[in-house]
Design an enzyme around this catalytic site. Structure first.
Site, PDB file in Angstrom:
ATOM      1  N   CYS A  33       0.810  -1.225   0.000  1.00 27.74           N
ATOM      2  CA  CYS A  33       0.000   0.000   0.000  1.00 27.74           C
ATOM      3  C   CYS A  33       0.838   1.267   0.000  1.00 27.74           C
ATOM      4  O   CYS A  33       0.302   2.360  -0.148  1.00 27.74           O
ATOM      5  CB  CYS A  33      -0.966   0.003   1.180  1.00 27.74           C
ATOM      6  SG  CYS A  33      -0.156  -0.002   2.777  1.00 27.74           S
ATOM      7  N   ASP A  35       2.617   2.596   2.533  1.00 24.57           N
ATOM      8  CA  ASP A  35       2.795   3.274   3.815  1.00 24.57           C
ATOM      9  C   ASP A  35       4.201   3.025   4.354  1.00 24.57           C
ATOM     10  O   ASP A  35       4.689   1.895   4.332  1.00 24.57           O
ATOM     11  CB  ASP A  35       1.779   2.783   4.847  1.00 24.57           C
ATOM     12  CG  ASP A  35       0.354   3.146   4.495  1.00 24.57           C
ATOM     13  OD1 ASP A  35       0.163   4.188   3.836  1.00 24.57           O
ATOM     14  OD2 ASP A  35      -0.560   2.396   4.868  1.00 24.57           O
ATOM     15  N   CYS A  58      -1.496   6.977   3.913  1.00 23.94           N
ATOM     16  CA  CYS A  58      -2.879   7.444   3.969  1.00 23.94           C
ATOM     17  C   CYS A  58      -3.208   8.032   5.340  1.00 23.94           C
ATOM     18  O   CYS A  58      -2.404   8.001   6.265  1.00 23.94           O
ATOM     19  CB  CYS A  58      -3.818   6.288   3.642  1.00 23.94           C
ATOM     20  SG  CYS A  58      -3.801   4.982   4.882  1.00 23.94           S
ATOM     21  N   CYS A 102      -2.783  -2.734   6.580  1.00 22.55           N
ATOM     22  CA  CYS A 102      -1.771  -2.008   5.805  1.00 22.55           C
ATOM     23  C   CYS A 102      -1.323  -0.718   6.472  1.00 22.55           C
ATOM     24  O   CYS A 102      -0.225  -0.247   6.219  1.00 22.55           O
ATOM     25  CB  CYS A 102      -2.271  -1.719   4.387  1.00 22.55           C
ATOM     26  SG  CYS A 102      -3.535  -0.457   4.265  1.00 22.55           S
TER      27      CYS A 102
END
Length: 120
Positions: A33, A35, A58, A102
């Site tokens: 993802c 991160d 995010c 995630c």
């Protein structure tokens, strides 16, 4: 999508930044993802005296880093190492199911910083 607690930590992250002369630094990431979390700690008398994070990802990732740093500030090294993803999720009043695995890397980053400190 995000509850008010998560939004508050995303919009106003606590303990963001870096510690130039950190006693320990740990970085973890989730390639799936994107991160990435980097944690910096200062230790005094076997307790987390200061902790900061740099988080790229995010809103949930930023919120998790922010909340986790609040949770371990002042704790002993052993207490801080025992922080779990579930602890952070609960403290944030929950995360969307697709964000739990995630984004909640903060406890792993904290443990990595502690391991770095203990290995010095």
């Amino acid at each position: 999508m995000y509850n008010p607690t998560v939004l508050e930590h995303f919009k106003n992250p606590r303990n963001a930044g870096e510690i130039k002369d950190a006693d320990g630094v740990g970085m973890v990431g989730n390639p799936a993802c994107g991160d990435v979390m980097k944690m910096y700690i200062k230790v005094k008398d076997n307790h987390i005296a200061e902790i900061k994070h740099k988080t790229f990802g995010c809103g949930a990732a930023i919120a998790c880093s922010s909340k986790a740093t609040e949770m371990v500030m002042g704790q002993s090294i052993d207490e801080a190492k025992s922080l779990t993803r579930d602890d952070v999720t609960k403290a944030l009043d929950g995360l969307p199911p697709e964000k739990v695995s995630c984004s909640n890397l903060a406890p792993d980053a904290i443990r990595a910083a502690i391991d770095n400190y203990l290995g010095k």
